[in-house]
Design a protein around this motif. Structure first.
Motif: not given
Length: 112
Positions: A27-34
């Motif tokens: 969430l902090v990095t902005g790129k949402i992935r697992m």
């Protein structure tokens, strides 16, 4: 047997930290992935949760309904993370559902 239960509980908490911490990092990095931390957290949570549900104590076992709810939540989280782990980016709603289910699973453990 108490030592085994405490070790399983400790590993269960580490799995929770990996799962929720990995989600917050995404969430902090902005790129949402697992990420791998989330995958390992889900695996550890599921495996140690099954181990913790074994009747290791004398008459102080949690209710079968609570165990069933927690197992269902853990399996849902695992499936949602496992089958979307190789995507470059996942849908925000899907990701937030994993985070929400993780928090609900913790709430069931604490408040039930």
């Amino acid at each position: 047997m108490e030592a085994l239960r405490l070790i399983l509980l400790y590993l269960h908490l580490i799995g929770f930290a990996l799962l929720l911490g990995g989600a917050v990092a995404q969430l902090v990095t902005g790129k949402i992935r697992m990420n791998p931390a989330m995958l390992w957290g889900a695996v550890i949570q599921l495996a140690t949760g099954i181990g913790l549900s074994a009747p290791l104590r004398d008459g102080d076992e949690p209710s079968p309904v609570k165990l069933g709810v927690k197992l269902l939540l853990a399996v849902l989280i695992f499936v949602m993370v496992f089958f979307s782990r190789k995507r470059d980016e996942v849908n925000r709603g899907h990701f937030l559902a994993v985070v929400g289910l993780t928090l609900v699973n913790a709430a069931v453990a604490v408040f039930w």
